[in-house]
Design a protein around this motif. Structure first.
Motif, short mmCIF file in Angstrom:
data_model
loop_
_atom_site.label_atom_id
_atom_site.label_comp_id
_atom_site.label_asym_id
_atom_site.label_seq_id
_atom_site.Cartn_x
_atom_site.Cartn_y
_atom_site.Cartn_z
N ALA A 132 0.80 -1.23 0.00
CA ALA A 132 0.00 0.00 0.00
C ALA A 132 0.84 1.28 0.00
N PRO A 133 1.92 1.38 0.78
CA PRO A 133 2.68 2.63 0.80
C PRO A 133 3.38 2.97 -0.52
N PHE A 134 3.51 1.97 -1.41
CA PHE A 134 4.28 2.17 -2.63
C PHE A 134 3.42 2.45 -3.87
N ILE A 135 2.10 2.46 -3.71
CA ILE A 135 1.20 2.60 -4.86
C ILE A 135 0.50 3.95 -4.77
N ALA A 136 0.69 4.77 -5.80
CA ALA A 136 0.14 6.13 -5.79
C ALA A 136 -0.44 6.46 -7.15
N PRO A 137 -1.49 7.29 -7.21
CA PRO A 137 -2.05 7.72 -8.50
C PRO A 137 -0.97 8.37 -9.37
N LYS A 138 -0.97 8.01 -10.64
CA LYS A 138 -0.02 8.47 -11.64
C LYS A 138 1.38 7.90 -11.45
N GLY A 139 1.53 7.01 -10.47
CA GLY A 139 2.81 6.33 -10.30
C GLY A 139 2.90 5.12 -11.21
N SER A 140 4.05 4.49 -11.23
CA SER A 140 4.29 3.31 -12.07
C SER A 140 4.22 2.04 -11.25
N ILE A 141 3.76 0.97 -11.89
CA ILE A 141 3.77 -0.36 -11.29
C ILE A 141 3.91 -1.38 -12.41
N THR A 142 4.47 -2.53 -12.08
CA THR A 142 4.64 -3.60 -13.07
C THR A 142 3.65 -4.71 -12.77
N ILE A 143 2.85 -5.06 -13.77
CA ILE A 143 1.87 -6.15 -13.67
C ILE A 143 2.29 -7.24 -14.64
N ASN A 144 2.66 -8.40 -14.13
CA ASN A 144 3.12 -9.50 -14.99
C ASN A 144 4.17 -9.04 -15.99
N GLY A 145 5.08 -8.18 -15.50
CA GLY A 145 6.19 -7.73 -16.34
C GLY A 145 5.89 -6.55 -17.23
N VAL A 146 4.70 -5.99 -17.15
CA VAL A 146 4.30 -4.87 -18.01
C VAL A 146 4.28 -3.58 -17.20
N SER A 147 4.99 -2.57 -17.67
CA SER A 147 5.01 -1.27 -17.02
C SER A 147 3.69 -0.55 -17.29
N LEU A 148 2.99 -0.15 -16.20
CA LEU A 148 1.69 0.50 -16.32
C LEU A 148 1.61 1.68 -15.37
N THR A 149 0.67 2.59 -15.66
CA THR A 149 0.44 3.77 -14.84
C THR A 149 -0.80 3.57 -13.98
N VAL A 150 -0.66 3.82 -12.70
CA VAL A 150 -1.78 3.71 -11.76
C VAL A 150 -2.72 4.90 -11.96
N ASN A 151 -4.01 4.64 -12.14
CA ASN A 151 -4.99 5.72 -12.32
C ASN A 151 -5.65 6.13 -11.02
N SER A 152 -5.93 5.17 -10.15
CA SER A 152 -6.63 5.47 -8.91
C SER A 152 -6.20 4.49 -7.83
N VAL A 153 -6.33 4.92 -6.58
CA VAL A 153 -5.95 4.09 -5.44
C VAL A 153 -7.03 4.17 -4.37
N GLN A 154 -7.42 3.03 -3.83
CA GLN A 154 -8.39 3.00 -2.76
C GLN A 154 -7.84 2.14 -1.62
N ASP A 155 -7.55 2.80 -0.49
CA ASP A 155 -7.09 2.07 0.69
C ASP A 155 -8.28 1.44 1.40
N ARG A 156 -8.11 0.20 1.81
CA ARG A 156 -9.19 -0.55 2.44
C ARG A 156 -9.04 -0.53 3.97
N ASP A 157 -10.15 -0.79 4.66
CA ASP A 157 -10.14 -0.75 6.12
C ASP A 157 -9.19 -1.78 6.74
N ASP A 158 -8.97 -2.89 6.03
CA ASP A 158 -8.10 -3.94 6.57
C ASP A 158 -6.62 -3.69 6.26
N GLY A 159 -6.30 -2.54 5.64
CA GLY A 159 -4.91 -2.22 5.33
C GLY A 159 -4.50 -2.57 3.93
N THR A 160 -5.27 -3.41 3.26
CA THR A 160 -4.96 -3.75 1.87
C THR A 160 -5.32 -2.57 0.96
N VAL A 161 -4.98 -2.68 -0.29
CA VAL A 161 -5.21 -1.59 -1.22
C VAL A 161 -5.74 -2.14 -2.55
#
Length: 206
Positions: A132-161
């Motif tokens: 959760a601390p590493f994922i931010a809107p307009k930030g980068s993340i790799t999904i199955n080896g593919v570089s993608l841009t995060v559009n939105s982030v929703q933090d959940r009550d249990d700490g997951t994202v």
């Protein structure tokens, strides 16, 4: 080091259970350009080539996958017939088209929602709390080896994202992301810069 720009889709044609898993992966590369000992990212996992063969456009390479790697990556990705996003390691002078990717999976996420949006596909990925601390809107993340841009982030009550991103038609066509289904597991690697910034902030706070 990689960039998250997939150059081909490979297919696992043989799985041998030895001390580790030994995989043969068919690919459209030129075997003359695949070096023994070279690194190839396979759906976001950096693996070392131990053998190769075939002909240009109809090649294959062989890798060993340790038990540690299989335990930390998406289930069912190491089975015969599975398709993998492939990217050879970055060479000096290559274009950095995506973002800096190490090929070290941080966690396994899950497709929480899948919806068409215009010509694109809107994915919502559920990730564990430690990411959760590493994922931010307009930030980068790799999904199955593919570089993608995060559009939105929703933090959940249990700490997951949960985070949303769009898969454009080109990306869906040239990677395996177009075949993702509801609840499918995916390999996640957070942005390297975000990882170091988090570490620096933790040291300052401590």
């Amino acid at each position: 080091m990689f960039t998250g720009i997939v150059t081909a889709i490979g297919t696992i044609t043989q799985v041998q259970q030895r001390g580790d898993l030994r995989l043969t992966i068919a690919c459209p590369f030129d075997p003359a350009e695949i070096d023994i000992g070279a690194s190839i990212a396979c759906s976001g996992v950096c693996l070392t080539v131990v053998d190769r063969g075939g002909t240009k456009g109809d090649a294959h390479f062989v890798v060993d996958v340790s038990a540690e790697t299989t335990s930390c990556t998406a289930k069912r990705m190491w089975r015969e017939g599975a398709k993998l996003n492939l990217e050879p390691s970055l060479r000096l002078g290559d274009e950095l088209g995506g973002h800096i990717v190490t090929g070290h999976v941080d966690a396994v996420g899950r497709v929480a929602d899948w919806q068409p949006e215009g010509d694109s596909m809107r994915l919502t990925i559920a990730a564990p709390a430690n990411l959760a601390p590493f994922i931010a809107p307009k930030g980068s993340i790799t999904i199955n080896g593919v570089s993608l841009t995060v559009n939105s982030v929703q933090d959940r009550d249990d700490g997951t994202v949960q985070f949303g991103l769009n898969i454009i038609p080109h990306t869906a066509d040239v990677t395996t992301l177009g075949e993702l289904a509801q609840d499918a597991e995916v390999n996640l690697e957070v942005d390297t810069i975000a990882r170091y910034l988090h570490r620096m902030q933790a040291l300052r706070a401590g």
